[in-house]
Design a protein around this motif. Structure first.
Motif: not given
Ligand SMILES: [Zn+2]
Length: 97
Positions: A28-36
């Motif tokens: 999540l610390d890598h892909c979690g920013y994708l929606p933003r």
């Protein structure tokens, strides 16, 4: 590309200025920013292995569901400052192509 992933305290790069995103793994610390990034206009390609893309989809949908549950709890107990809550819902979560 010339820009690295945002780190705590550092300004986020302009989503529209990014040419592409490389996702090395689905934590999540890598892909979690994708929606933003997508919310802020990123429309470029995302490079990842098929397994990483598939797992990132699961991680992002799970994260979105947890956000919804936390927002519901916050609304129920009156500690949310957002009305309505600003969320990345499972329906808003980018899907892998
Ligand atoms: Zn990691």
């Amino acid at each position: 590309m010339g820009q690295s992933a945002p780190t705590r305290g550092a300004p986020a790069p302009s989503a529209q200025a990014l040419h592409a995103v490389v996702l090395t793994h689905a934590h999540l610390d890598h892909c979690g920013y994708l929606p933003r990034l997508v919310h802020h206009g990123f429309r470029g390609p995302l490079f990842a292995t098929a397994d990483t893309a598939r797992l990132a989809g699961i991680v992002l949908r799970d994260s979105a569901r947890l956000q919804e549950e936390e927002a519901a709890h916050a609304n129920e107990h009156g500690w949310s400052k957002h009305r309505p809550p600003a969320l990345c819902t499972p329906a808003r979560t980018p899907s892998a192509r």
